[in-house]
Design an enzyme around this catalytic site. Sequence first.
Site, PDB file in Angstrom:
ATOM      1  N   SER A 182     -73.311  63.526   1.546  1.00  0.00           N
ATOM      2  CA  SER A 182     -74.556  63.160   0.884  1.00  0.00           C
ATOM      3  C   SER A 182     -75.511  64.338   0.937  1.00  0.00           C
ATOM      4  O   SER A 182     -75.551  65.067   1.933  1.00  0.00           O
ATOM      5  CB  SER A 182     -75.197  61.949   1.562  1.00  0.00           C
ATOM      6  OG  SER A 182     -76.448  61.641   0.986  1.00  0.00           O
ATOM      7  N   ARG A 183     -76.282  64.515  -0.124  1.00  0.00           N
ATOM      8  CA  ARG A 183     -77.285  65.582  -0.136  1.00  0.00           C
ATOM      9  C   ARG A 183     -78.527  65.184   0.651  1.00  0.00           C
ATOM     10  O   ARG A 183     -79.278  66.048   1.104  1.00  0.00           O
ATOM     11  CB  ARG A 183     -77.669  65.916  -1.575  1.00  0.00           C
ATOM     12  CG  ARG A 183     -76.543  66.548  -2.390  1.00  0.00           C
ATOM     13  CD  ARG A 183     -76.991  66.818  -3.815  1.00  0.00           C
ATOM     14  NE  ARG A 183     -75.915  67.394  -4.603  1.00  0.00           N
ATOM     15  CZ  ARG A 183     -76.003  67.653  -5.908  1.00  0.00           C
ATOM     16  NH1 ARG A 183     -77.134  67.383  -6.552  1.00  0.00           N
ATOM     17  NH2 ARG A 183     -74.981  68.174  -6.565  1.00  0.00           N
ATOM     18  N   ASP A 211     -75.628  45.589 -14.517  1.00  0.00           N
ATOM     19  CA  ASP A 211     -75.360  45.982 -13.139  1.00  0.00           C
ATOM     20  C   ASP A 211     -75.263  44.747 -12.244  1.00  0.00           C
ATOM     21  O   ASP A 211     -74.279  44.589 -11.520  1.00  0.00           O
ATOM     22  CB  ASP A 211     -76.430  46.956 -12.629  1.00  0.00           C
ATOM     23  CG  ASP A 211     -76.156  47.407 -11.210  1.00  0.00           C
ATOM     24  OD1 ASP A 211     -75.309  48.300 -11.032  1.00  0.00           O
ATOM     25  OD2 ASP A 211     -76.775  46.863 -10.278  1.00  0.00           O
ATOM     26  N   LYS A 260     -68.720  48.815  -6.896  1.00  0.00           N
ATOM     27  CA  LYS A 260     -68.788  48.296  -8.256  1.00  0.00           C
ATOM     28  C   LYS A 260     -69.974  48.897  -8.994  1.00  0.00           C
ATOM     29  O   LYS A 260     -70.997  49.197  -8.361  1.00  0.00           O
ATOM     30  CB  LYS A 260     -68.831  46.770  -8.269  1.00  0.00           C
ATOM     31  CG  LYS A 260     -70.137  46.152  -7.742  1.00  0.00           C
ATOM     32  CD  LYS A 260     -71.168  45.980  -8.823  1.00  0.00           C
ATOM     33  CE  LYS A 260     -72.508  45.562  -8.293  1.00  0.00           C
ATOM     34  NZ  LYS A 260     -73.578  45.541  -9.297  1.00  0.00           N
ATOM     35  N   ILE A 268     -77.088  50.995  -0.498  1.00  0.00           N
ATOM     36  CA  ILE A 268     -75.949  50.082  -0.359  1.00  0.00           C
ATOM     37  C   ILE A 268     -75.062  50.494   0.798  1.00  0.00           C
ATOM     38  O   ILE A 268     -74.494  49.649   1.496  1.00  0.00           O
ATOM     39  CB  ILE A 268     -75.140  49.996  -1.685  1.00  0.00           C
ATOM     40  CG1 ILE A 268     -74.129  48.843  -1.615  1.00  0.00           C
ATOM     41  CG2 ILE A 268     -74.435  51.302  -1.999  1.00  0.00           C
ATOM     42  CD1 ILE A 268     -74.761  47.471  -1.513  1.00  0.00           C
TER      43      ILE A 268
END
Length: 311
Positions: free
Chosen positions: A39-40, A171, A93, A17
């Site tokens: 971020s990993r 979702d 969201k 996303i």
Amino acid sequence: MTSSQKIALALAGVGKIARDQHIPSCEEGRDFDIKAAISRNGKIEGAENFESYDAFLQNRNGIQAISLCTPPEVRFDMAKKAIAAGLDVLMEKPPAATMGEAQALAEMADMAGVVLFATWHSRFANGVEPAREWLSTKKITSVTITWKEDVRRWHPGQAWIWEAGGFGVFDPGINALSILTAIIPGQTIVEKASLSFPANRQQPIAASLKMRSAAGAPISAEFDWRQEGPQTWDIVVETDKGTLRLAKGGAELYIDGKLTVEGPDREYARIYTRFAELVRTRKSDADYQPLRLVADAFLTGERHEVEAFIE
């Protein structure tokens, strides 16, 4: 800060996303400059990249705002730390895993004097605001939501979405509820629900909701993740002065069968325009009614077991 100055932004969670929507919207817009990413697994070229969220907070170098694009189950702790650090916060969201988390974050942000923006991207679809305006002068007599899609197409390999706190079919379903609560005035009430759980999953693959508006109009919703072929994201509103239909997730608006609003997707571009406005005016926008409707559906829902889901 003047309206011509870009806002230094960090982005947490460099996944699909973020790459599909958040990063392009910031790069193509005039309000935000992505200065850091956390971020990993993913990195953003031209930004300072961190694997550790705590390390970022200790070395944020003038960053004013952060977008949280992580799954909801980890978002509360991240938002809490960002608020404590004085950062303005945008949340993908659903904004939190529970209503308790959502309300706690709103109180924390208010006490800290930072901006909190709980985004509902479908509210920024082309037809939603025109639909709200058209309905504002009408008596609503009924609402029918049909939100059916293929989970294998839209959520491949996302095992977390089936676990506790993952929302399952809600979702995407919460997108419909976010539009509903944007165009229908007052609080929507869930009267009963029927939830279909695959035998091997913790979250529902389908749901039927019976609701009513604050004014008493009946509202029905059908959510299903087993739809093959054409996908359906429709909301039909009957009124005393005609029929309104939002199609393609709010991208198109029909009045009495006539297409009146369409155009290219600009949901996330509008989200970041709104976030910039909130940051510059020091106001928050955190409406949790869509999340509350999902919670109420689980509270009132009858559980039905259906065949196992195998991806």
